[in-house]
Design a protein around this motif. Structure first.
Motif, PDB file in Angstrom:
ATOM      1  N   GLY A  11       8.335   1.771   4.747  1.00  0.00           N
ATOM      2  CA  GLY A  11       7.199   2.353   3.951  1.00  0.00           C
ATOM      3  C   GLY A  11       7.830   3.345   3.001  1.00  0.00           C
ATOM      4  O   GLY A  11       7.349   3.779   1.901  1.00  0.00           O
ATOM      5  N   GLN A  12       9.138   3.688   3.186  1.00  0.00           N
ATOM      6  CA  GLN A  12      10.019   4.608   2.331  1.00  0.00           C
ATOM      7  C   GLN A  12       9.273   5.955   1.890  1.00  0.00           C
ATOM      8  O   GLN A  12       9.175   6.274   0.763  1.00  0.00           O
ATOM      9  N   GLY A  13       8.596   6.545   3.057  1.00  0.00           N
ATOM     10  CA  GLY A  13       8.064   7.860   2.683  1.00  0.00           C
ATOM     11  C   GLY A  13       6.389   7.909   2.268  1.00  0.00           C
ATOM     12  O   GLY A  13       5.908   8.836   2.200  1.00  0.00           O
ATOM     13  N   ASP A  14       5.871   6.501   2.184  1.00  0.00           N
ATOM     14  CA  ASP A  14       4.504   6.258   1.864  1.00  0.00           C
ATOM     15  C   ASP A  14       3.903   6.057   3.266  1.00  0.00           C
ATOM     16  O   ASP A  14       4.056   5.106   3.639  1.00  0.00           O
ATOM     17  N   ILE A  15       3.034   7.146   3.536  1.00  0.00           N
ATOM     18  CA  ILE A  15       2.368   7.132   4.847  1.00  0.00           C
ATOM     19  C   ILE A  15       1.389   6.014   4.998  1.00  0.00           C
ATOM     20  O   ILE A  15       1.224   5.271   6.089  1.00  0.00           O
ATOM     21  N   GLU A  16       0.454   5.878   4.100  1.00  0.00           N
ATOM     22  CA  GLU A  16      -0.566   4.604   4.247  1.00  0.00           C
ATOM     23  C   GLU A  16       0.222   3.263   4.039  1.00  0.00           C
ATOM     24  O   GLU A  16      -0.257   2.088   4.570  1.00  0.00           O
ATOM     25  N   ARG A  17       1.004   3.259   3.233  1.00  0.00           N
ATOM     26  CA  ARG A  17       2.040   1.868   3.461  1.00  0.00           C
ATOM     27  C   ARG A  17       2.625   1.531   4.582  1.00  0.00           C
ATOM     28  O   ARG A  17       2.458   0.568   5.146  1.00  0.00           O
ATOM     29  N   SER A  18       3.113   2.633   5.274  1.00  0.00           N
ATOM     30  CA  SER A  18       3.737   2.283   6.532  1.00  0.00           C
ATOM     31  C   SER A  18       2.640   2.103   7.664  1.00  0.00           C
ATOM     32  O   SER A  18       2.900   1.161   8.357  1.00  0.00           O
TER      33      SER A  18
END
Length: 403
Positions: free
Chosen positions: A218-225
């Motif tokens: 996710g590279q720091g993107d919470i929703e993506r993770s």
């Protein structure tokens, strides 16, 4: 659960917002109003805030939590409790999106028009109906048209008593200088992968290893993770994107990979249209009292045309966002390739793709990887300039082959 619990890795921001919400409660009790930001005013509370940070860091989440804290009616506040309990009627209705004094503004299209912003400025001139503050939360403030931004300036330049503007944007440069100079700036940072993984385990019940890999990807993107951790389709699409560096060995492979990427984005937009467009159209017709087979009521045709225009704009935005996510995955892949080529010992975002990373890293020099990264960035810029998606992606995949 307190409203601040969803802000992962943002302890400094939570501390500032909590102090401001406490000061805001004191101003209400004392019959005062929030002071505008002028000349570096150091007061804790002000009438306008600008939340910025990288994608997925939680700007909107922070703004919504702050709105809830401003409306918090917990009895513990009188005893020195922290605003934003998450259980009182004020917090609950704000988080549910049903609080009468909190207006959440988000566009499904590519921009926010001047008409919408003028209506908000007019709304901001009134006192709250039942809550402590009248709060207007503008998601994606960088999507304001020039005329809409000028209309917003009127609202923040002449603040109304008991009204608070919460603006969210990727960076401070995306907002007019005249607007940002009148806002208090809060910069959110990308949360650490370990913190995101802990959240996925504790709140979503994800097993630790899946959570760790999803947090890295996710590279720091919470929703993506979160999507990568709980949605098998999201993981499948990411895997398809990360196959592209291995499939651009010839022109045919380049063009096929580009077509597949664009088709996936189009399918996402069509899936969204199936679930939303028909319902919106039916609701609009019902509001006009249109009966099936009868003549359309007066004024309905224009309303339907305007709705179709917004739906088309939303479909375009969905395609762009889907392609944007794919390009970010590609950037992360080539960044990991570059890290391997340069002998870095840091953690890789695509740890689950180690074999493919090593294969690409051994196929050429670091200079070629840098050129591929530039090609992906150039594709993003082309999409922002409304270049045809297929042409932009085909140019990128051909550049990836050339290295």
């Amino acid at each position: 659960m307190a409203v601040w619990d969803d802000l992962v890795g943002q302890e400094r921001v939570v501390e500032q917002l909590t102090a401001a919400a406490r000061a805001a409660g004191a101003t209400v009790e004392a019959g005062r109003v929030a002071a505008p930001v002028q000349g570096g005013n150091a007061s804790l509370m002000t009438h306008a805030w600008l939340f910025t940070g990288p994608p997925g860091a939680g700007q909107v989440t922070a703004a919504r939590a702050f709105a809830a804290a401003l409306q918090c009616t917990s009895p513990d506040l009188a005893l020195g409790g922290t605003p934003g309990c998450g259980f009182c009627d004020g917090c609950h209705t704000v988080l549910a999106g049903s609080h009468a004094d909190v207006k959440y503004v988000r566009t499904d299209g590519l921009s926010i028009g001047v008409g919408d912003m003028r209506a908000l400025v007019l709304r901001a001139s009134s006192y709250p109906t039942g809550g402590r503050w009248s709060v207007i939360l503008v998601d994606a403030a960088h999507r304001l048209t020039e005329a809409a931004a000028n209309a917003l300036l009127k609202g923040v330049e002449e603040p109304s008593p008991r009204t608070v503007w919460l603006l969210c944007a990727p960076s401070v440069q995306d907002v007019l200088p005249t607007i940002r100079s009148r806002c208090r700036l809060l910069v959110l940072r990308s949360p650490a992968a370990a913190a995101v993984a802990d959240m996925l385990v504790s709140r979503d019940g994800v097993d630790p290893e899946t959570a760790r890999l999803a947090a890295l990807a996710g590279q720091g993107d919470i929703e993506r993770s979160r999507r990568l951790a709980v949605d098998e389709k999201a993981r499948t699409r990411r895997a398809e994107v990360l196959r592209i560096p291995l499939e651009v060995g010839d022109i045919g492979g380049c063009l096929a990979a580009a077509q597949r990427l664009v088709d996936t984005a189009k399918a996402d937009a069509e899936a969204l249209a199936e679930t939303q467009d028909a319902k919106e159209t039916d609701d609009l017709k019902a509001a006009y009292g249109a009966a099936e087979g009868s003549k359309a009521p007066r004024g309905m045709a224009g309303a339907v045309k305007e709705l179709e225009k917004r739906q088309k704009s939303r479909a375009t935005r969905t395609r762009r966002e889907t392609l944007g996510v794919a390009l970010l995955d590609l950037l992360g892949f080539y960044r990991d390739v570059l890290a391997i080529q340069l002998g870095s010992t840091g953690v890789l975002a695509n740890e689950d793709q180690r074999q493919a990373l090593n294969r690409v890293a051994q196929a050429g020099p670091a200079e070629g990887t840098l050129r591929r990264i530039e090609a992906v960035l150039a594709c993003r810029e082309a999409l922002d300039r409304n270049v045809d998606p297929l042409l932009a992606v085909e140019a990128m995949t051909v550049a990836l082959r050339a290295g």
